[in-house]
Design an enzyme around this catalytic site. Structure first.
Site, PDB file in Angstrom:
ATOM      1  N   GLU A 268       0.839  -1.208   0.000  1.00 56.50           N
ATOM      2  CA  GLU A 268       0.000   0.000   0.000  1.00 56.50           C
ATOM      3  C   GLU A 268       0.875   1.260   0.000  1.00 56.50           C
ATOM      4  OE1 GLU A 268      -3.416   2.004   2.918  1.00 56.50           O
ATOM      5  OE2 GLU A 268      -2.035   0.483   3.673  1.00 56.50           O
ATOM      6  N   LYS A 333      -9.488   2.787  -2.989  1.00 54.60           N
ATOM      7  CA  LYS A 333      -9.996   2.289  -1.721  1.00 54.60           C
ATOM      8  C   LYS A 333     -11.367   2.911  -1.455  1.00 54.60           C
ATOM      9  CE  LYS A 333      -8.545   1.595   3.095  1.00 54.60           C
ATOM     10  NZ  LYS A 333      -7.503   1.904   4.106  1.00 54.60           N
ATOM     11  N   CYS A 386      -5.455  -2.353   2.571  1.00 52.06           N
ATOM     12  CA  CYS A 386      -5.368  -2.278   4.027  1.00 52.06           C
ATOM     13  C   CYS A 386      -6.568  -2.982   4.662  1.00 52.06           C
ATOM     14  CB  CYS A 386      -5.258  -0.823   4.470  1.00 52.06           C
ATOM     15  SG  CYS A 386      -4.817  -0.617   6.211  1.00 52.06           S
TER      16      CYS A 386
END
Length: 512
Positions: A268, A333, A386
């Site tokens: 990430e 995301k 994540c």
């Protein structure tokens, strides 16, 4: 006592995996709720207040002992963010404890003698844990059912009943020792507990022992763990060194005679600058990749730079880059971390002096569109950034049309604490739920490959720099379709609720 019992239950979670502690903590909670009654006749809310308080203290102990490591993210730049340490370490458990307070109060409504109160507690905690997956943006970290799944053998049942069902059944079994003081119900409770545990273990054994389906193809994968110091990550003086180091790791010859990778995965936000500011970086990636290779990398993506004065929007993204240095696809995301990646109610929060509580270059905007990546060989992969991997419903929707799950993360914020191990456990359970392998790339641990049965094929430890090369078998198309259904979990919760209600009604009729 409730606080200590809740804290003790955390020993059932990773990295401790001492599930026996839950056979002590939950009976204590049952006995405490037994005595959690109002001093005098009162209205419904007053009658439930002692049970709520008991559950709240249990939850406060559970979440404080299980989430204290969150404060580590604020110490990366302590000069700026150390003031907020109490808000993170204590404030988050204070809020999450309301879910367990609600569960204890709801259980008290259905409370009866004997095994009925065990069923009431299991139903109430199952419902509250499900609510925790989506209320207030959702934070289903350390679900109670994970204590019953410390190893792959004991993870397989989640493919049938989901985490919802595992939460209900785990509390039901863990609370059974409360019947030691009730000889009339002890034999029935012991029989039910032994039967459920035996079925849980036997199903896991049979599922792991069954011959795996022959894969249609394999894909050669390299996972890069760069071990970047977060205090340097966005430092303009060392960005080129960080980027060059990841290129060097990606271009190394395969270890132990492993085949050359078709796919390389970076963690990430691993690229320490914006591609719009450094197009030469894409050229360097294209030169590093051999013909047919692809790179999946976590980056910060920007939009909205224009002469019209439109504000720049930043996204936490994963991109795929081909051997020509071209960005082929990108996914943003969609489930951002409150106060870490964005500020809820930003205008109001800024007035009281609350801004982003985690060190980083900017606040992010949530993505709106999710789609699978197409990897070399036409293989489909879904990417989760994540803590998106901790949401069962979000993962299940994407995994239904893909063959591989990719999780990129940066757990370096939390150091060598229980946090990264608990996060990795979520990836293992998601693999079993969806019958798909997980490829996990972390900045400094825990990077690894998890097979569709939750077994760790290979992994890198915390605080090391390295790579993993693996030839990954891939199913012919889509998920391996284990018999997982969220409906089964809700059905179990409903049946437990019916049993608790029936026993409560029977007790009332006898009293009358």
């Amino acid at each position: 006592m409730a606080f200590l019992a809740g804290a003790l239950a955390v020993l059932g979670q990773a990295p401790y995996d001492f599930f026996a502690a839950c056979f002590v903590s939950f009976p204590i909670l049952v006995w405490l709720i037994d005595g959690a009654v109002a001093d005098r006749p009162a209205g419904l809310l007053r009658r439930l207040k002692p049970a709520f308080a008991t559950g709240w203290w249990f939850g406060f102990g559970y979440f404080l002992a299980g989430l204290w490591w969150v404060g580590g993210a604020l110490l990366v730049e302590a000069d700026s963010f150390a003031w907020a340490l109490p808000l993170a370490v204590v404030g988050i458990p204070l809020i999450l404890a309301f879910f367990h307070g609600f569960a204890a109060a709801l259980a008290r409504l259905l409370w009866s003698d004997g095994i009925g109160r065990i069923a009431a507690l299991a139903f109430a905690f199952g419902l509250s844990e499900w609510l925790r997956t989506f209320l207030f943006t959702g934070f289903p970290w350390n679900p109670l059912g994970f204590a019953a799944m410390p190893v792959p053998l004991l993870m397989q049942s989640v493919a049938i009943v989901g985490v919802v069902g595992m939460n209900v059944l785990a509390v039901f079994v863990f609370a059974m020792p409360a019947l030691l003081a009730d000889r009339r119900n002890l034999k029935l409770g012991a029989a039910l507990a032994v039967m459920l545990v035996a079925a849980h273990a036997a199903y896991g054994y049979l599922r792991l022992a069954a011959p795996a389906a022959k894969p249609e193809r394999t894909i050669n994968v390299r996972i890069v763990q760069p071990n970047i110091d977060l205090s340097e990550k966005w430092d303009g003086r060392v960005r080129d060194r960080i980027f060059a180091g990841m290129l060097q790791q990606s271009a190394e010859a395969p270890k132990r005679g492993a085949p050359k990778p078709d796919l390389i995965i970076w963690p990430e936000t691993s690229v320490p600058f914006l591609f719009t500011e450094r197009p030469d970086a894409l050229v360097a990636i294209g030169e590093m990749l051999s013909e047919g290779q692809m790179l999946m990398a976590g980056i910060v993506r920007d939009e909205g730079q224009s002469g019209g004065g439109e504000a720049t929007r930043y996204y936490n993204s994963v991109v795929s880059i081909n051997d020509k240095g071209e960005i082929v696809d990108a996914v943003d995301k969609v489930h951002l971390v409150p106060f870490g990646e964005y500020i809820p109610f930003a205008g109001l929060m800024e007035r009281v002096g609350l801004t982003q509580l985690v060190a980083g270059p900017m606040n992010f905007v949530a993505g709106t569109d999710r789609r699978p990546f197409t990897l070399p060989g036409g293989i489909k992969a879904s990417a989760f950034i994540c803590y998106e991997i901790i949401f069962p419903a979000l993962v299940a929707v994407d995994a239904a049309s893909t063959q591989i799950m990719v999780n990129v993360t940066n757990d370096a914020w939390f150091g060598d604490t229980p946090g990264p191990y608990q996060h990795f456990r979520q990836s293992q359970v998601r693999a079993v739920e969806n019958g798909l392998p997980v490829l996990r790339a972390a900045n400094t641990g825990i990077s690894g490959i998890v097979d569709p049965s939750g077994r760790v094929v290979d992994a890198l430890a915390m605080n090391v720099r390295g790579t993993i090369d693996v030839s990954l078998p891939v199913a012919a198309s889509g998920a391996a379709s284990p018999p997982f259904s969220r409906v089964n979990g809700f059905l179990i919760m409903f049946l437990i609720a019916v049993a608790a209600s029936g026993l409560k009604l029977r007790q009332r009729l006898r009293a009358n």
